[in-house]
Design a protein around this motif. Structure first.
Motif, PDB file in Angstrom:
ATOM      1  N   THR A 172       0.859  -1.179   0.000  1.00  0.00           N
ATOM      2  CA  THR A 172       0.000   0.000   0.000  1.00  0.00           C
ATOM      3  C   THR A 172       0.899   1.233   0.000  1.00  0.00           C
ATOM      4  N   HIS A 173       0.473   2.259  -0.705  1.00  0.00           N
ATOM      5  CA  HIS A 173       1.227   3.509  -0.647  1.00  0.00           C
ATOM      6  C   HIS A 173       0.328   4.683  -1.020  1.00  0.00           C
ATOM      7  N   ALA A 174       0.732   5.841  -0.525  1.00  0.00           N
ATOM      8  CA  ALA A 174      -0.027   7.063  -0.782  1.00  0.00           C
ATOM      9  C   ALA A 174       0.153   7.494  -2.229  1.00  0.00           C
ATOM     10  N   GLY A 175      -0.824   8.226  -2.715  1.00  0.00           N
ATOM     11  CA  GLY A 175      -0.739   8.782  -4.052  1.00  0.00           C
ATOM     12  C   GLY A 175      -0.100  10.157  -4.019  1.00  0.00           C
ATOM     13  N   ARG A 176      -0.225  10.875  -5.108  1.00  0.00           N
ATOM     14  CA  ARG A 176       0.342  12.232  -5.190  1.00  0.00           C
ATOM     15  C   ARG A 176      -0.404  13.216  -4.302  1.00  0.00           C
ATOM     16  N   ALA A 177      -1.692  13.009  -4.170  1.00  0.00           N
ATOM     17  CA  ALA A 177      -2.523  13.870  -3.320  1.00  0.00           C
ATOM     18  C   ALA A 177      -2.805  13.161  -1.997  1.00  0.00           C
ATOM     19  N   VAL A 178      -3.175  13.916  -0.996  1.00  0.00           N
ATOM     20  CA  VAL A 178      -3.468  13.372   0.336  1.00  0.00           C
ATOM     21  C   VAL A 178      -4.626  12.377   0.275  1.00  0.00           C
ATOM     22  N   ASP A 179      -5.583  12.631  -0.604  1.00  0.00           N
ATOM     23  CA  ASP A 179      -6.781  11.804  -0.691  1.00  0.00           C
ATOM     24  C   ASP A 179      -6.717  10.759  -1.802  1.00  0.00           C
ATOM     25  N   GLU A 180      -5.518  10.301  -2.128  1.00  0.00           N
ATOM     26  CA  GLU A 180      -5.327   9.269  -3.135  1.00  0.00           C
ATOM     27  C   GLU A 180      -4.408   8.203  -2.541  1.00  0.00           C
ATOM     28  N   ALA A 181      -4.714   6.940  -2.817  1.00  0.00           N
ATOM     29  CA  ALA A 181      -3.888   5.842  -2.314  1.00  0.00           C
ATOM     30  C   ALA A 181      -3.935   4.678  -3.298  1.00  0.00           C
ATOM     31  N   TYR A 182      -2.912   3.836  -3.211  1.00  0.00           N
ATOM     32  CA  TYR A 182      -2.797   2.656  -4.071  1.00  0.00           C
ATOM     33  C   TYR A 182      -2.643   1.409  -3.206  1.00  0.00           C
ATOM     34  N   VAL A 183      -3.290   0.332  -3.631  1.00  0.00           N
ATOM     35  CA  VAL A 183      -3.179  -0.954  -2.949  1.00  0.00           C
ATOM     36  C   VAL A 183      -2.881  -2.009  -4.003  1.00  0.00           C
ATOM     37  N   THR A 184      -1.760  -2.705  -3.837  1.00  0.00           N
ATOM     38  CA  THR A 184      -1.430  -3.820  -4.724  1.00  0.00           C
ATOM     39  C   THR A 184      -1.840  -5.096  -4.005  1.00  0.00           C
ATOM     40  N   PHE A 185      -2.614  -5.920  -4.691  1.00  0.00           N
ATOM     41  CA  PHE A 185      -3.130  -7.149  -4.074  1.00  0.00           C
ATOM     42  C   PHE A 185      -3.039  -8.316  -5.048  1.00  0.00           C
ATOM     43  N   PHE A 186      -3.129  -9.498  -4.476  1.00  0.00           N
ATOM     44  CA  PHE A 186      -3.184 -10.735  -5.243  1.00  0.00           C
ATOM     45  C   PHE A 186      -4.359 -11.529  -4.690  1.00  0.00           C
ATOM     46  N   ALA A 187      -5.358 -11.802  -5.517  1.00  0.00           N
ATOM     47  CA  ALA A 187      -6.557 -12.525  -5.090  1.00  0.00           C
ATOM     48  C   ALA A 187      -6.688 -13.804  -5.905  1.00  0.00           C
ATOM     49  N   ARG A 188      -6.983 -14.901  -5.220  1.00  0.00           N
ATOM     50  CA  ARG A 188      -7.150 -16.200  -5.865  1.00  0.00           C
ATOM     51  C   ARG A 188      -8.625 -16.586  -5.866  1.00  0.00           C
ATOM     52  N   TYR A 189      -9.027 -17.256  -6.935  1.00  0.00           N
ATOM     53  CA  TYR A 189     -10.419 -17.692  -7.053  1.00  0.00           C
ATOM     54  C   TYR A 189     -10.496 -18.934  -7.924  1.00  0.00           C
ATOM     55  N   THR A 190     -11.663 -19.557  -7.913  1.00  0.00           N
ATOM     56  CA  THR A 190     -11.985 -20.593  -8.890  1.00  0.00           C
ATOM     57  C   THR A 190     -13.287 -20.174  -9.565  1.00  0.00           C
ATOM     58  N   SER A 191     -13.360 -20.444 -10.854  1.00  0.00           N
ATOM     59  CA  SER A 191     -14.558 -20.159 -11.620  1.00  0.00           C
ATOM     60  C   SER A 191     -14.744 -21.307 -12.600  1.00  0.00           C
ATOM     61  N   ASP A 192     -15.921 -21.878 -12.606  1.00  0.00           N
ATOM     62  CA  ASP A 192     -16.185 -23.070 -13.416  1.00  0.00           C
ATOM     63  C   ASP A 192     -15.130 -24.143 -13.149  1.00  0.00           C
ATOM     64  N   GLN A 193     -14.758 -24.286 -11.902  1.00  0.00           N
ATOM     65  CA  GLN A 193     -13.789 -25.281 -11.408  1.00  0.00           C
ATOM     66  C   GLN A 193     -12.376 -25.064 -11.937  1.00  0.00           C
ATOM     67  N   GLN A 194     -12.107 -23.893 -12.495  1.00  0.00           N
ATOM     68  CA  GLN A 194     -10.770 -23.560 -12.981  1.00  0.00           C
ATOM     69  C   GLN A 194     -10.153 -22.514 -12.058  1.00  0.00           C
ATOM     70  N   PRO A 195      -8.908 -22.734 -11.611  1.00  0.00           N
ATOM     71  CA  PRO A 195      -8.276 -21.732 -10.751  1.00  0.00           C
ATOM     72  C   PRO A 195      -7.909 -20.478 -11.531  1.00  0.00           C
ATOM     73  N   GLY A 196      -7.942 -19.361 -10.843  1.00  0.00           N
ATOM     74  CA  GLY A 196      -7.569 -18.097 -11.455  1.00  0.00           C
ATOM     75  C   GLY A 196      -7.041 -17.146 -10.404  1.00  0.00           C
ATOM     76  N   TRP A 197      -6.545 -16.018 -10.855  1.00  0.00           N
ATOM     77  CA  TRP A 197      -6.012 -15.017  -9.929  1.00  0.00           C
ATOM     78  C   TRP A 197      -6.096 -13.643 -10.550  1.00  0.00           C
ATOM     79  N   ILE A 198      -6.100 -12.649  -9.690  1.00  0.00           N
ATOM     80  CA  ILE A 198      -6.032 -11.249 -10.111  1.00  0.00           C
ATOM     81  C   ILE A 198      -4.883 -10.628  -9.334  1.00  0.00           C
ATOM     82  N   TYR A 199      -3.972 -10.015 -10.051  1.00  0.00           N
ATOM     83  CA  TYR A 199      -2.839  -9.305  -9.465  1.00  0.00           C
ATOM     84  C   TYR A 199      -2.957  -7.888  -9.976  1.00  0.00           C
ATOM     85  N   GLU A 200      -3.219  -6.948  -9.080  1.00  0.00           N
ATOM     86  CA  GLU A 200      -3.583  -5.606  -9.523  1.00  0.00           C
ATOM     87  C   GLU A 200      -3.083  -4.554  -8.542  1.00  0.00           C
TER      88      GLU A 200
END
Length: 174
Positions: A105-133
């Motif tokens: 996590t880190h602050a943005g350029r402005a006081v009211d802006e922030a960034y969060v980098t996450f990795f989320a795992r899921y299954t859909s239709d019995q297939q594993p997947g992930w989101i890295y954002e």
């Protein structure tokens, strides 16, 4: 696991059984807090996220619970698609969320802006997947909102962002 009303009933029958020995339900967001004290109050509208990370965690939990109205409510109007709720319901019918890792996590350029980098795992239709954002959040009138995100792809030989300490190619890339 017994719910609280079952425990109260058993307390009438056997006074040695106590509610305080039942472990509270863990929050799907992966924090160390129980669900009823972590993301539940936010999703129910009884509380608001104090940080962008807390909003990210509550949004993940809302996806896991299919609480789509909360996801729509916390999506900034400048980037919210008119039919977002319908799209979420259609795309999430067979999706089961497996876990969330907050990478940074880190602050943005402005006081009211922030960034969060996450990795989320899921299954859909019995297939594993992930989101890295890396997601961008903005705070307006003391409320945090999701704006947008940049998807990332880990290198095959990098440490997997899921937190396993394995190489990506031997972990979530499979």
């Amino acid at each position: 696991m017994l719910n609280n009303s079952e425990i109260r009933f058993l307390n009438i029958i056997h006074p040695l059984i106590r509610e305080d020995i039942v472990q509270p339900e863990p929050c799907p967001c992966g924090s160390s807090s129980p669900f009823e004290r972590c993301c539940y109050p936010l999703i129910q509208g009884n509380s608001q996220a104090l940080t962008a990370e807390h909003l990210m965690r509550s949004r993940y939990t809302a996806y896991a619970l299919h609480a789509f109205p909360y996801i729509v409510k916390t999506w900034h109007t400048s980037s919210r698609h008119a039919e977002l709720a319908q799209l979420l319901e259609q795309d999430s019918v067979d999706t089961q969320w497996q876990g969330l890792t907050i990478c940074e996590t880190h602050a943005g350029r402005a006081v009211d802006e922030a960034y969060v980098t996450f990795f989320a795992r899921y299954t859909s239709d019995q297939q594993p997947g992930w989101i890295y954002e890396t997601s961008r959040f903005v705070r307006e009138n003391n409320h945090w909102y999701y704006i947008d995100g940049v998807h990332k792809i880990p290198g095959r030989n990098e440490t997997c962002p899921c937190g396993s300490q394995k190489k990506f190619k031997k972990c979530c890339a499979r």
